[in-house]
Design a protein around this motif. Sequence first.
Motif, PDB file in Angstrom:
ATOM      1  N   GLY A   1      -3.254  -8.036   0.992  1.00 49.50           N
ATOM      2  CA  GLY A   1      -2.526  -6.913   0.415  1.00 49.50           C
ATOM      3  C   GLY A   1      -1.621  -7.287  -0.729  1.00 49.50           C
ATOM      4  O   GLY A   1      -0.901  -6.437  -1.268  1.00 49.50           O
ATOM      5  N   LYS A   2      -1.651  -8.565  -1.156  1.00 49.46           N
ATOM      6  CA  LYS A   2      -0.748  -9.024  -2.226  1.00 49.46           C
ATOM      7  C   LYS A   2      -0.973  -8.272  -3.534  1.00 49.46           C
ATOM      8  O   LYS A   2      -0.028  -7.810  -4.167  1.00 49.46           O
ATOM      9  CB  LYS A   2      -0.929 -10.523  -2.494  1.00 49.46           C
ATOM     10  CG  LYS A   2      -0.668 -11.438  -1.344  1.00 49.46           C
ATOM     11  CD  LYS A   2      -0.667 -12.888  -1.776  1.00 49.46           C
ATOM     12  CE  LYS A   2      -1.891 -13.296  -2.560  1.00 49.46           C
ATOM     13  NZ  LYS A   2      -3.154 -13.160  -1.804  1.00 49.46           N
TER      14      LYS A   2
ATOM     15  N   MET B   1       3.092 -14.787  -1.049  1.00 47.24           N
ATOM     16  CA  MET B   1       1.870 -15.508  -0.708  1.00 47.24           C
ATOM     17  C   MET B   1       1.136 -14.806   0.420  1.00 47.24           C
ATOM     18  O   MET B   1       1.712 -14.002   1.151  1.00 47.24           O
ATOM     19  CB  MET B   1       2.174 -16.950  -0.301  1.00 47.24           C
ATOM     20  CG  MET B   1       2.894 -17.781  -1.339  1.00 47.24           C
ATOM     21  SD  MET B   1       2.876 -19.543  -0.926  1.00 47.24           S
ATOM     22  CE  MET B   1       1.191 -19.982  -1.397  1.00 47.24           C
ATOM     23  N   GLY B   2      -0.140 -15.146   0.567  1.00 47.60           N
ATOM     24  CA  GLY B   2      -0.956 -14.583   1.639  1.00 47.60           C
ATOM     25  C   GLY B   2      -2.413 -14.861   1.359  1.00 47.60           C
ATOM     26  O   GLY B   2      -2.803 -15.186   0.238  1.00 47.60           O
TER      27      GLY B   2
ATOM     28  N   ASP C   1       3.071  -1.603   6.565  1.00 47.53           N
ATOM     29  CA  ASP C   1       4.489  -1.216   6.622  1.00 47.53           C
ATOM     30  C   ASP C   1       5.304  -2.342   5.992  1.00 47.53           C
ATOM     31  O   ASP C   1       5.859  -3.179   6.689  1.00 47.53           O
ATOM     32  CB  ASP C   1       4.922  -0.982   8.071  1.00 47.53           C
ATOM     33  CG  ASP C   1       6.356  -0.482   8.171  1.00 47.53           C
ATOM     34  OD1 ASP C   1       6.919  -0.055   7.143  1.00 47.53           O
ATOM     35  OD2 ASP C   1       6.923  -0.513   9.283  1.00 47.53           O
ATOM     36  N   VAL C   2       5.375  -2.328   4.674  1.00 47.56           N
ATOM     37  CA  VAL C   2       6.024  -3.427   3.948  1.00 47.56           C
ATOM     38  C   VAL C   2       7.423  -3.004   3.515  1.00 47.56           C
ATOM     39  O   VAL C   2       7.594  -1.984   2.844  1.00 47.56           O
ATOM     40  CB  VAL C   2       5.199  -3.843   2.711  1.00 47.56           C
ATOM     41  CG1 VAL C   2       5.948  -4.886   1.896  1.00 47.56           C
ATOM     42  CG2 VAL C   2       3.837  -4.378   3.138  1.00 47.56           C
ATOM     43  N   SER C   3       8.410  -3.800   3.885  1.00 51.98           N
ATOM     44  CA  SER C   3       9.790  -3.558   3.485  1.00 51.98           C
ATOM     45  C   SER C   3      10.442  -4.884   3.094  1.00 51.98           C
ATOM     46  O   SER C   3      10.338  -5.869   3.835  1.00 51.98           O
ATOM     47  CB  SER C   3      10.601  -2.921   4.622  1.00 51.98           C
ATOM     48  OG  SER C   3      10.109  -1.645   4.962  1.00 51.98           O
ATOM     49  N   PHE C   4      11.079  -4.916   1.944  1.00 51.01           N
ATOM     50  CA  PHE C   4      11.879  -6.061   1.522  1.00 51.01           C
ATOM     51  C   PHE C   4      12.679  -5.654   0.293  1.00 51.01           C
ATOM     52  O   PHE C   4      12.398  -4.630  -0.346  1.00 51.01           O
ATOM     53  CB  PHE C   4      11.022  -7.301   1.222  1.00 51.01           C
ATOM     54  CG  PHE C   4      10.106  -7.158   0.042  1.00 51.01           C
ATOM     55  CD1 PHE C   4      10.498  -7.557  -1.230  1.00 51.01           C
ATOM     56  CD2 PHE C   4       8.831  -6.635   0.200  1.00 51.01           C
ATOM     57  CE1 PHE C   4       9.655  -7.436  -2.328  1.00 51.01           C
ATOM     58  CE2 PHE C   4       7.978  -6.509  -0.883  1.00 51.01           C
ATOM     59  CZ  PHE C   4       8.390  -6.904  -2.152  1.00 51.01           C
TER      60      PHE C   4
ATOM     61  N   ILE D   1       2.616 -12.451   3.267  1.00 56.20           N
ATOM     62  CA  ILE D   1       2.005 -11.191   3.663  1.00 56.20           C
ATOM     63  C   ILE D   1       0.790 -11.492   4.530  1.00 56.20           C
ATOM     64  O   ILE D   1      -0.063 -12.308   4.160  1.00 56.20           O
ATOM     65  CB  ILE D   1       1.558 -10.363   2.429  1.00 56.20           C
ATOM     66  CG1 ILE D   1       2.731 -10.110   1.485  1.00 56.20           C
ATOM     67  CG2 ILE D   1       0.922  -9.052   2.865  1.00 56.20           C
ATOM     68  CD1 ILE D   1       3.800  -9.199   2.043  1.00 56.20           C
ATOM     69  N   LYS D   2       0.705 -10.845   5.673  1.00 56.97           N
ATOM     70  CA  LYS D   2      -0.451 -11.007   6.561  1.00 56.97           C
ATOM     71  C   LYS D   2      -0.827  -9.641   7.125  1.00 56.97           C
ATOM     72  O   LYS D   2       0.042  -8.921   7.637  1.00 56.97           O
ATOM     73  CB  LYS D   2      -0.125 -11.972   7.706  1.00 56.97           C
ATOM     74  CG  LYS D   2      -1.290 -12.180   8.667  1.00 56.97           C
ATOM     75  CD  LYS D   2      -0.925 -13.151   9.786  1.00 56.97           C
ATOM     76  CE  LYS D   2      -2.115 -13.362  10.716  1.00 56.97           C
ATOM     77  NZ  LYS D   2      -1.789 -14.294  11.821  1.00 56.97           N
TER      78      LYS D   2
END
Length: 254
Positions: A47-48, A41-42, A27-30, A217-218
Amino acid sequence: MALLDVKNVKKIYTTRFGGSKVQALKDVSFSVEPQEYVAIMGESGSGKTTLLNILAALDKPTSGKVYLKGRDLSQVKEKEMAAFRRQNLGFVFQEFNLLDTFSVEDNIYLPLVLAGKKYEEMHKRLLPIAEHLGIMDILKKYPYEVSGGQKQRAAVARALIIKPQLILADEPTGALDSRASDELLNLFTQINQSGQTVLMVTHSVKAASSAKRVLFIKDGQVFHQIYRGCQTNEEMYQKITAALTVLTTGGELK
């Protein structure tokens, strides 16, 4: 209005025979504002790369939306997608992706050739970019005749010549030595200061330290972010290192 708006993006991959599913993004939001310089980074597998491919319209999310300057990428028709990328997105890759059978100049021209631009317009666009990037003296050479740093500058020129809304950089310093990396990061800072929006995926703390904002991102989600504000590169380096330590070992961010 945000230049790039990522809303609740989820990506699930199904194995070849449908036996299991892998959730790359949960669930990525930005959002990314015009003229921002953002690093992502991650850890490996966070998932990068999946996220970058979705932002580049090379892959589609399972659910959620990505908007570039208000346009929903899922609504761009497949037959229009290549032209949409050429018109809006500049790419800088770790391995440069230059063709050895083309001169540096012709490599830079390639996206404009594909767009059907005339030589006079291409040449007019190239001159100020090549001068700014310091590659005037290598334009007639071939990629195998120049250094890694010069190749990456040529790749940046190729990204800039289309006048993109957004530059997407995938580990741009990964194939460079420390000196060439420093030169490229200084170049990205100059490009951003001139008004170009940059989004970079990187494992390098040093590279991320040059950005105005760093997203972490994690496990397929945005875990944390750091804003530069008035901090120096050295102060950013320390904060990023601390955040990565928490990201890999657990604990709380201060």
